[in-house]
Write a protein that holds these residues in place. Structure first.
Motif, PDB file in Angstrom:
ATOM      1  N   ARG A  35      85.542 -28.142  -7.434  1.00 50.69           N
ATOM      2  CA  ARG A  35      86.634 -29.047  -7.245  1.00 50.69           C
ATOM      3  C   ARG A  35      87.159 -29.189  -8.623  1.00 50.69           C
ATOM      4  NH1 ARG A  35      90.066 -31.913  -4.016  1.00 50.69           N
ATOM      5  NH2 ARG A  35      91.157 -33.498  -5.273  1.00 50.69           N
ATOM      6  N   PRO A  36      86.377 -29.866  -9.658  1.00 47.57           N
ATOM      7  CA  PRO A  36      86.812 -29.947 -10.934  1.00 47.57           C
ATOM      8  C   PRO A  36      87.355 -28.527 -11.704  1.00 47.57           C
ATOM      9  CG  PRO A  36      84.903 -30.950 -10.569  1.00 47.57           C
ATOM     10  CD  PRO A  36      85.029 -30.229  -9.305  1.00 47.57           C
ATOM     11  N   ALA A  88      94.127 -29.083 -10.053  1.00 45.45           N
ATOM     12  CA  ALA A  88      94.710 -29.657 -10.968  1.00 45.45           C
ATOM     13  C   ALA A  88      95.194 -31.063 -10.832  1.00 45.45           C
ATOM     14  CB  ALA A  88      95.939 -28.685 -11.424  1.00 45.45           C
ATOM     15  N   GLU A  89      95.818 -31.802 -11.676  1.00 44.15           N
ATOM     16  CA  GLU A  89      96.217 -33.219 -11.619  1.00 44.15           C
ATOM     17  C   GLU A  89      97.488 -33.031 -11.054  1.00 44.15           C
ATOM     18  OE1 GLU A  89      95.425 -35.080 -15.380  1.00 44.15           O
ATOM     19  OE2 GLU A  89      93.175 -34.593 -15.312  1.00 44.15           O
ATOM     20  N   GLY A  90      98.405 -32.253 -11.513  1.00 43.34           N
ATOM     21  CA  GLY A  90      99.750 -32.383 -11.270  1.00 43.34           C
ATOM     22  C   GLY A  90     100.097 -30.696 -10.918  1.00 43.34           C
ATOM     23  N   ASP A 146      98.961 -28.015 -19.628  1.00 39.73           N
ATOM     24  CA  ASP A 146      98.963 -29.239 -19.454  1.00 39.73           C
ATOM     25  C   ASP A 146      98.719 -29.548 -17.720  1.00 39.73           C
ATOM     26  OD1 ASP A 146      99.227 -32.161 -19.544  1.00 39.73           O
ATOM     27  OD2 ASP A 146     101.458 -32.077 -18.994  1.00 39.73           O
ATOM     28  N   GLY A 147      97.731 -30.311 -17.351  1.00 38.52           N
ATOM     29  CA  GLY A 147      97.255 -30.666 -16.057  1.00 38.52           C
ATOM     30  C   GLY A 147      96.315 -29.717 -15.281  1.00 38.52           C
ATOM     31  N   PRO A 196      92.841 -27.420 -15.054  1.00 41.00           N
ATOM     32  CA  PRO A 196      91.469 -27.703 -15.030  1.00 41.00           C
ATOM     33  C   PRO A 196      91.042 -26.953 -16.322  1.00 41.00           C
ATOM     34  CG  PRO A 196      91.877 -26.851 -12.664  1.00 41.00           C
ATOM     35  CD  PRO A 196      93.069 -26.751 -13.239  1.00 41.00           C
ATOM     36  N   GLY A 239      97.694 -31.364  -5.007  1.00 40.07           N
ATOM     37  CA  GLY A 239      97.393 -31.174  -6.510  1.00 40.07           C
ATOM     38  C   GLY A 239      96.467 -30.251  -6.432  1.00 40.07           C
TER      39      GLY A 239
END
Length: 631
Positions: A347-348, A352-354, A447-448, A450, A631
């Motif tokens: 998963r990491p 992505a965060e966004g 940006d965002g 992994p 996300g």
């Protein structure tokens, strides 16, 4: 008590180990060297002879050494597991160029084990019995088998190697996968048609102690636990809260709750309702481990208490285990849990965060920075000035044009040295502008994302930017030879000297002339002719060639003198709009060319990395069975 192996219908064997049994419920003479005068009966040949003497029908049974190998029927697995495995396989394939081998190692192992398990019999369920030293797992193994198969006793460790008991034929391939040799494979005691039917298809494996002092025993436990379809953890009232059990096994395998049985053994040693209290505390610990408990009809681990020695609760376990085996879903559940665990570990590097990507604003800012680096704005201003200068040359008075020519000749003749190239500071500034543009767009694009994919995006941007300044130089040189709309041609230098060239006004080619230019030139020529005609007329009157009348020739000459600058001023005012549009068009063309170069070298490779990430993100969503809108 003896047991029939699944290696041959007529083979009868005794315990898997010849260690001296001291515990209760043992066969006293099993594995002992007889005293003088007693019958020698611990050898394989002696046991066969004794068994055949007791049952004459076994005399006709073929020997296990000459029996042909069994062929297992492969039953393809269906359901949602197949597309998840396919998605995981595609995910690994798409990620090999971006992720290191260690990150994908667990996913590769799950795929290999899934392929190996699905090639083998789906009619069998392999269940391992695991536990700590003295927990009574071997006693429970013997009780379920109805035969004294695994050694039990006070000597530790008692179980030195995995021992298997199969209730039906056809499990040889599964046991080969577990690396359990034929000498350690058994068949249960035939204790009744109902009991045998309930556990039909079960392959029970007794493991060494997971806390054994022998390292090879613990290694065998870890190896077999990674291959079986389900596991029965046997704990006792003394070690049920052992940190080694919970931290090393139960907590990491919390996602495998549906194929996990946790059995509190030796409840006969607990007085009164102490067994219920210990069982409740065990459930609390399992809940803290993150293991779901199968209560109130919900899927999860089965937790129960029993006494393998007295038989209390064993019937309930046999019944639950029988239903579990008859469902024939344990292998699929195990593989599904393995896929979940592999997906959780990945998963990491996939989630992505966004919502990463390059927006229109970032693209426009990148194009603006490249335009500044190539000097598009300055080139447009220089083109505008050149258009107006050309208009002045075409529509200006001949006397002013002659004066300008004289001044330019005088200035060029006074130069002793040719013009020096642009200073290195300006070149460095232009290159820094390109580097800053690439760095900004790489940061925005990554940006965002992994870590591995953000790194891939940055590398794509940096690799594309390696030849970008030189490409912009070549682009600017080509722009000088290409015609802009309406036939205009602008010559500018590249990134290395765009700023200095633009400000110096080095613009080549003739700008396009509007339709009114011939009329303006004709009017300026008429004003010049009026000046000449009026002057000659006035000179003729002065020298007496013509009749005196100074007013008329003076007015004619004055009209030419005043009309010439007036025509030039009018042309200059009329040329401002076309000159501005000409400069804007030159700037736009160079800006678009620089943006296209940056898009081809930087933005397109970055966008390709984003497409690749979205593709693997969709595959990861298919593996985890979640929606790609998250996300």
């Amino acid at each position: 008590m003896t047991a029939v192996t699944d290696e041959g219908p007529g083979r009868v064997v005794g315990p898997a180990s010849h260690e001296e049994p001291d515990g209760p419920g043992q066969v006293p003479d099993a594995g002992r060297i007889p005293e003088a005068g007693r019958e020698w009966n611990d050898g394989l040949i002696a046991r066969r002879a004794k068994a055949r003497a007791a049952d004459p029908e076994l005399e006709t049974a073929p020997d296990d050494d000459v029996r042909p190998p069994q062929v297992e029927a492969y039953v393809p697995s269906g359901g949602p597991l197949r597309p998840r495995l396919d998605a995981l396989r595609e995910l690994v394939g798409l990620s090999r160029a971006r992720l290191d081998g260690d990150t994908l190692a667990e996913a590769g192992r799950v795929l290999d084990e899934a392929a190996a398990r699905q090639r083998l019999s789906s009619r069998h369920t392999v269940v391992a019995i695991a536990g700590a030293t003295g927990s009574g797992k071997s006693t429970l193994f013997n009780t379920l088998a109805g035969a004294q198969i695994s050694d039990t006793g006070l000597r530790r460790p008692t179980t030195a190697a995995p021992l298997a008991c199969s209730w039906t034929d056809g499990a040889a391939g599964l046991l080969d996968r577990l690396a359990i040799p034929g000498r350690l494979r058994r068949r249960p005691q035939q204790g009744g048609a109902d009991a045998d039917e309930a556990l039909r298809g079960l392959v029970l494996v007794d493991l060494p102690d997971h806390d054994s002092a022998a390292t090879e025993h613990r290694e065998q436990v870890d190896r077999v636990l990674g291959l079986v379809d389900a596991v029965i953890w046997v704990v006792d009232p003394e070690k049920y809260a052992d940190a080694a059990l919970h931290e090393r096994y139960l907590r990491p395998l919390a996602g495998h709750a549906e194929i996990t049985f946790v059995v509190l053994n030796q409840i006969d040693r607990l007085p009164g309702d102490a067994a219920d209290l210990v069982l409740d505390d065990l459930r609390r610990l399992l809940d803290e481990d993150g293991m779901a408990l199968g209560e109130h009809g919900e899927p999860g681990a089965t937790v129960m208490s029993l006494s393998a020695l007295t038989g209390e609760g064993v019937g309930e376990l046999r019944e639950v285990l029988g239903r579990f085996v008859q469902e024939r879903t344990a292998a699929a559940r195990r593989l599904s849990a393995d896929v979940d665990a592999a997906a959780a570990g990945l998963r990491p590097v996939y989630v992505a965060e966004g919502r990463p990507g390059l927006g229109e604003r970032a693209r426009e800012e990148f194009a603006d920075r490249l335009a500044d680096a190539v000097g598009a704005s300055a080139a447009g201003q220089a083109a505008e000035r050149e258009w107006r200068r050309n208009a002045g040359r075409a529509c200006g008075t001949p006397w002013l044009r002659l004066w300008r020519w004289y001044e330019s000749t005088r200035r060029s003749g006074s130069l002793e040295h040719p013009a020096l190239p642009d200073p290195p500071e300006e070149q460095l500034t232009a290159r820094q502008c390109v580097e800053q543009a690439v760095r900004a767009v790489a940061d925005e694009a990554s940006d965002g994302l992994p870590g591995p994919w953000a790194q891939a995006v940055r590398e794509a941007a940096v690799q594309g930017a390696e030849g970008l300044p030189e490409a912009l130089d070549a682009l600017a040189e080509r722009a000088g030879a290409e015609q802009v709309p309406d036939g205009a041609a602008v010559v500018v230098t590249g990134v290395a000297g765009a700023s200095g060239a633009a400000h110096s006004g080095r613009v080549g080619g003739k700008p396009p002339r509007p339709r009114w230019w011939p009329a303006a030139v004709l009017a300026q020529a008429s004003m010049t002719l009026l000046q000449i005609f009026g002057g000659l007329w006035l000179v003729g009157q002065i020298v007496g060639v013509l009749e005196p009348g100074y007013l008329t020739p003076a007015l004619v000459m004055m009209a030419g003198i005043v009309g010439g600058p007036l025509v030039e001023w009018s042309c200059a005012a009329a040329a401002r709009g076309p000159a501005r549009r000409y400069g804007q068009e030159a700037e736009r063309q160079l800006r678009e060319a620089a943006a296209a170069c940056g898009r081809a070298r930087v933005l397109d490779p970055v966008a390709a990395e984003h497409v690749r990430y979205r593709e693997v993100r969709e595959r990861y969503a298919a593996v985890t069975e979640i929606s790609t809108t998250g996300g």
